[in-house]
Structures are given as structure tokens and as C-alpha cells.
Design a protein around this motif. Structure first.
Motif, mmCIF file in Angstrom:
data_model
loop_
_atom_site.group_PDB
_atom_site.id
_atom_site.type_symbol
_atom_site.label_atom_id
_atom_site.label_comp_id
_atom_site.label_asym_id
_atom_site.label_seq_id
_atom_site.Cartn_x
_atom_site.Cartn_y
_atom_site.Cartn_z
ATOM 1 N N VAL A 179 0.914 -1.305 0.221
ATOM 2 C CA VAL A 179 -0.346 0.014 0.378
ATOM 3 C C VAL A 179 0.401 1.152 0.202
ATOM 4 O O VAL A 179 1.880 1.668 1.046
ATOM 5 C CB VAL A 179 -0.828 -0.070 1.227
ATOM 6 N N ASN A 180 0.570 2.072 -0.992
ATOM 7 C CA ASN A 180 1.348 3.485 -1.239
ATOM 8 C C ASN A 180 0.377 4.545 -0.383
ATOM 9 O O ASN A 180 -0.275 4.555 -1.305
ATOM 10 C CB ASN A 180 1.883 4.277 -2.245
ATOM 11 N N VAL A 181 1.045 5.026 0.065
ATOM 12 C CA VAL A 181 0.299 6.155 0.855
ATOM 13 C C VAL A 181 0.884 8.117 0.872
ATOM 14 O O VAL A 181 0.971 8.128 1.439
ATOM 15 C CB VAL A 181 -0.495 6.419 1.835
ATOM 16 N N THR A 182 1.790 7.444 -0.165
ATOM 17 C CA THR A 182 2.915 8.844 0.071
ATOM 18 C C THR A 182 2.622 9.742 -1.499
ATOM 19 O O THR A 182 1.980 9.005 -2.157
ATOM 20 C CB THR A 182 4.534 7.894 0.167
ATOM 21 N N PRO A 183 3.887 10.526 -1.350
ATOM 22 C CA PRO A 183 3.557 11.061 -3.162
ATOM 23 C C PRO A 183 4.778 10.767 -3.803
ATOM 24 O O PRO A 183 4.239 11.333 -5.379
ATOM 25 C CB PRO A 183 3.916 12.611 -2.737
ATOM 26 N N GLY A 185 5.730 9.402 -6.800
ATOM 27 C CA GLY A 185 4.667 8.081 -8.443
ATOM 28 C C GLY A 185 2.650 10.001 -8.586
ATOM 29 O O GLY A 185 2.910 9.472 -9.899
ATOM 30 N N MET A 186 3.525 10.824 -7.631
ATOM 31 C CA MET A 186 2.388 11.529 -7.771
ATOM 32 C C MET A 186 2.737 12.328 -9.095
ATOM 33 O O MET A 186 4.157 12.861 -9.128
ATOM 34 C CB MET A 186 2.567 12.186 -6.958
ATOM 35 N N THR A 187 2.409 13.213 -10.037
ATOM 36 C CA THR A 187 2.367 14.181 -10.596
ATOM 37 C C THR A 187 3.665 15.632 -9.969
ATOM 38 O O THR A 187 3.032 15.760 -9.621
ATOM 39 C CB THR A 187 1.498 14.755 -11.602
ATOM 40 N N GLY A 188 4.656 15.328 -10.893
ATOM 41 C CA GLY A 188 5.370 16.551 -9.888
ATOM 42 C C GLY A 188 6.936 15.925 -10.000
ATOM 43 O O GLY A 188 7.614 14.692 -11.029
ATOM 44 N N ALA A 189 7.815 16.124 -9.037
ATOM 45 C CA ALA A 189 9.233 15.604 -8.620
ATOM 46 C C ALA A 189 9.233 14.533 -9.145
ATOM 47 O O ALA A 189 10.585 13.690 -9.255
ATOM 48 C CB ALA A 189 9.695 16.961 -7.776
ATOM 49 N N ASP A 190 8.329 13.463 -7.827
ATOM 50 C CA ASP A 190 8.607 12.082 -7.705
ATOM 51 C C ASP A 190 7.959 11.171 -8.882
ATOM 52 O O ASP A 190 7.190 10.101 -8.405
ATOM 53 C CB ASP A 190 8.131 12.312 -6.574
ATOM 54 N N GLN A 191 7.239 11.924 -10.048
ATOM 55 C CA GLN A 191 6.180 10.870 -11.196
ATOM 56 C C GLN A 191 6.746 9.857 -12.012
ATOM 57 O O GLN A 191 5.971 9.255 -11.955
ATOM 58 C CB GLN A 191 6.010 11.824 -12.060
ATOM 59 N N ASP A 192 8.139 9.938 -11.616
ATOM 60 C CA ASP A 192 8.168 8.396 -12.301
ATOM 61 C C ASP A 192 9.479 7.402 -10.935
ATOM 62 O O ASP A 192 10.119 6.330 -11.944
ATOM 63 C CB ASP A 192 9.663 8.687 -13.499
ATOM 64 N N ILE A 206 -1.036 -8.000 -4.200
ATOM 65 C CA ILE A 206 -2.187 -6.684 -4.634
ATOM 66 C C ILE A 206 -1.796 -6.125 -4.208
ATOM 67 O O ILE A 206 -0.418 -5.532 -3.760
ATOM 68 C CB ILE A 206 -3.505 -6.991 -2.928
ATOM 69 N N VAL A 207 -1.869 -4.503 -5.047
ATOM 70 C CA VAL A 207 -0.931 -3.876 -4.654
ATOM 71 C C VAL A 207 -2.727 -2.338 -4.313
ATOM 72 O O VAL A 207 -3.191 -2.349 -5.374
ATOM 73 C CB VAL A 207 0.181 -2.649 -6.257
ATOM 74 N N ILE A 208 -2.286 -1.489 -3.770
ATOM 75 C CA ILE A 208 -3.213 -0.330 -3.757
ATOM 76 C C ILE A 208 -1.653 0.749 -3.602
ATOM 77 O O ILE A 208 -1.392 0.970 -3.180
ATOM 78 C CB ILE A 208 -3.426 -0.158 -1.881
ATOM 79 N N ASP A 209 -2.423 1.640 -4.529
ATOM 80 C CA ASP A 209 -1.373 3.099 -4.675
ATOM 81 C C ASP A 209 -3.121 4.466 -4.277
ATOM 82 O O ASP A 209 -3.275 4.375 -5.437
ATOM 83 C CB ASP A 209 -1.732 3.308 -6.284
ATOM 84 N N ALA A 210 -2.364 5.189 -3.208
ATOM 85 C CA ALA A 210 -3.169 6.012 -2.811
ATOM 86 C C ALA A 210 -3.649 7.202 -4.147
ATOM 87 O O ALA A 210 -3.642 8.232 -4.148
ATOM 88 C CB ALA A 210 -3.220 6.685 -1.409
ATOM 89 N N THR A 217 0.044 5.236 -11.834
ATOM 90 C CA THR A 217 1.318 5.514 -11.358
ATOM 91 C C THR A 217 2.420 4.564 -11.860
ATOM 92 O O THR A 217 2.216 3.511 -12.556
ATOM 93 C CB THR A 217 1.272 5.393 -10.319
ATOM 94 N N PRO A 218 3.706 5.343 -11.703
ATOM 95 C CA PRO A 218 4.787 3.917 -11.767
ATOM 96 C C PRO A 218 4.287 2.644 -11.571
ATOM 97 O O PRO A 218 4.685 1.344 -12.222
ATOM 98 C CB PRO A 218 5.721 4.566 -11.615
ATOM 99 N N LEU A 219 4.171 2.623 -9.920
ATOM 100 C CA LEU A 219 3.761 0.832 -9.177
ATOM 101 C C LEU A 219 2.705 0.450 -9.357
ATOM 102 O O LEU A 219 2.373 -0.847 -9.866
ATOM 103 C CB LEU A 219 3.352 2.057 -7.534
#
Length: 267
Positions: A179-183, A185-192, A206-210, A217-219
Motif C-alpha cells: 500500500v502506497n500512501v505517499t506522494p 509516483g504523483m505528478t511532479g518531482a516524484d512522478q517517475d 495486491i497493490v494499492i496506490d492512493a 502511476t509507475p507502481l
């Protein structure tokens, strides 16, 4: 179609460090579809107290709250409802005649989405307001074996101890549910960036990405390529926004109307 904007029009809004377009597009699309005299606008601020005072003074009907305001806003409200009190995190403010009440629709969205999933051990990355909602939803739904991975030791340990989970500083190790609940992969500096390593994804079920933007997202791309079951940030965003819409307006749109609003918001 909704009436022209005038003195009777009710304003709803959002507060975020990095305002997005999803909420504005989702809510305004439904206002148009249902002929409701509302308008929705996204804002950011460096004066949270002033913004909350403005909501109260101007009679703004509702406000979505995103990072980093979900916990800081609590002392400024008149009360907490439902899971917001237990989680100590608010993502929704409803203004009832000057009384500001805090809710957490992230929690209710997650409970709905994880209900059909098998109860397996999880590794959750994050410790902020959204992480509180997601982790609490998991534990309340019967996912009682898990680990919180958070660089912020104080916040990570506090969350883990409250829920009876483990804590570690890094998102290392394998688990059936990631479970990813951080930024990340979010559009911006960490998007890749990839929130979990390829080896962890390969070992998971199972993978959950918030993260809601981008939709893939990459994930999520890596998990789908590996044939894993996924829950997406877009799904979470839609369900929590729908719950907000009902709280603000008292109107529940039909499934087709929600689907159309989601497609428009993500477009």
C-alpha cells in the motif's frame, strides 16, 4: 442545467498544498448534470486559520482538505464526526449554519474498496493524514497483520502503536498486500519514482496506490504488468468525492452520473 451564478449560489472548495483539478471537475460536472445551484473551486493557502475563518464567515458550504492540512485543521473546527474523530484526521469540512464539522471520507472510500479483498498481511508506506485513514480502514476491516513504513519515526510509530501494527523506517521487505500512501509516483518531482521495488511487487498479490494523479502511476503500471490485483488512487478519489458531494448537497447521484463525472474529472 444549473441556474446562473447569483447571490443564492452555494460555494464549495478545497484546500491543498498542491491543488489539483479532480475535485473541481467532478463536483462541477455533477452540479451541472443535476441542476444544482452550487460551484466548486480549488484553493491553496499559507494561512490555514484565515482560510477556515473565511469558510465560517462567508457561509462556504463545504471544503475538501488535502495534505498537509488534514491534521492541522482539527483545532479550528467545532467538532468531528464518524471516523474523523477516531483517526484524528479530516479530509472534509461541512458548514452547518456556521458550525464547522469535520469528516473523513477517505476512510469510508477505503472500507468500500477493500471489502472484497482477502485479509492478508500488508506493508503500508506513509504516516500522514491519508495514511491514517487507509491504515485504520484496513485494520477495522480485518487486516490485522501489517507494518507501517515511515521515515518520520514519531508519526510512524504512533500510527503503528495505535493500530497494533509494526513499524520500520524504510519500505523494505515483502508482503502479500503493498500500500502506497505517499506522494511517490504523483505528478511532479516524484512522478517517475516507484514506491516499492520490482521484487516486492513480484512477491505481492495486491497493490494499492492512493496517488490519484496520474491515473496510472509507475507502481500501478508495474503491478498490472505483473498481473497483480490493484486498487487505484482514482477509485479512492471518486468514492471519497462522491461521499463529500452527498454531505454538501444532500443529493445522491445515480451510478451513470457518477461514472460520467469521474470520466470528466480524469479526462
Amino acid at each position: 442545467m444549473k441556474p446562473p451564478i447569483g447571490p443564492a449560489t452555494r460555494l464549495c472548495m478545497s484546500l491543498a498544498a498542491r491543488p489539483g483539478t479532480f475535485g473541481s471537475r467532478f463536483h462541477n460536472h455533477l452540479y451541472d448534470a443535476l441542476g444544482l445551484d452550487y460551484v466548486y473551486k480549488a484553493f491553496t493557502t499559507t494561512d490555514l486559520g484565515g482560510a477556515i475563518a473565511g469558510i465560517r464567515a462567508l457561509g462556504i458550504r463545504g471544503c475538501a482538505v488535502s495534505m498537509p492540512f488534514k491534521e492541522a485543521v482539527i483545532p479550528m473546527l467545532d467538532g468531528l464526526r464518524d471516523s474523523a474523530a477516531a483517526i484524528d484526521s479530516v479530509n472534509t469540512i461541512v458548514n452547518d449554519d456556521g458550525e464547522l464539522l469535520g469528516f473523513n471520507t477517505d476512510y469510508s472510500a477505503m472500507r468500500e474498496l477493500i471489502e472484497p479483498l482477502p485479509r492478508v498481511p500488508f506493508l503500508l508506506r506513509g504516516s500522514g493524514g491519508m495514511a491514517k485513514a487507509v491504515a485504520t480502514a484496513l485494520v477495522d476491516a480485518g487486516f490485522t497483520e501489517g507494518t507501517i513504513a515511515a521515515r518520520n519515526e514519531a508519526a510512524g510509530r504512533a500510527l503503528a502503536e495505535r493500530l497494533g501494527l509494526g513499524w520500520q523506517a524504510t519500505a523494505a521487505g515483502e508482503a502479500p498486500l503493498l500500500v502506497n500512501v505517499t506522494p511517490v509516483g504523483m505528478t511532479g518531482a516524484d512522478q517517475d519514482a516507484l514506491a516499492f521495488a520490482q521484487e516486492q511487487i513480484a512477491a505481492a498479490q495486491i497493490v494499492i496506490d492512493a496517488v490519484a494523479k496520474p491515473v496510472e502511476t509507475p507502481l500501478l503500471r508495474a503491478a498490472q504488468a505483473a498481473g497483480k490485483r490493484v486498487v487505484t488512487g482514482a477509485q479512492i478519489a471518486t468514492l471519497q468525492a462522491l461521499a463529500q458531494f452527498v454531505l454538501y448537497t444532500g443529493v445522491r447521484p445515480g451510478d451513470q452520473q457518477v461514472a460520467a463525472a469521474e470520466a470528466y474529472a480524469l479526462g
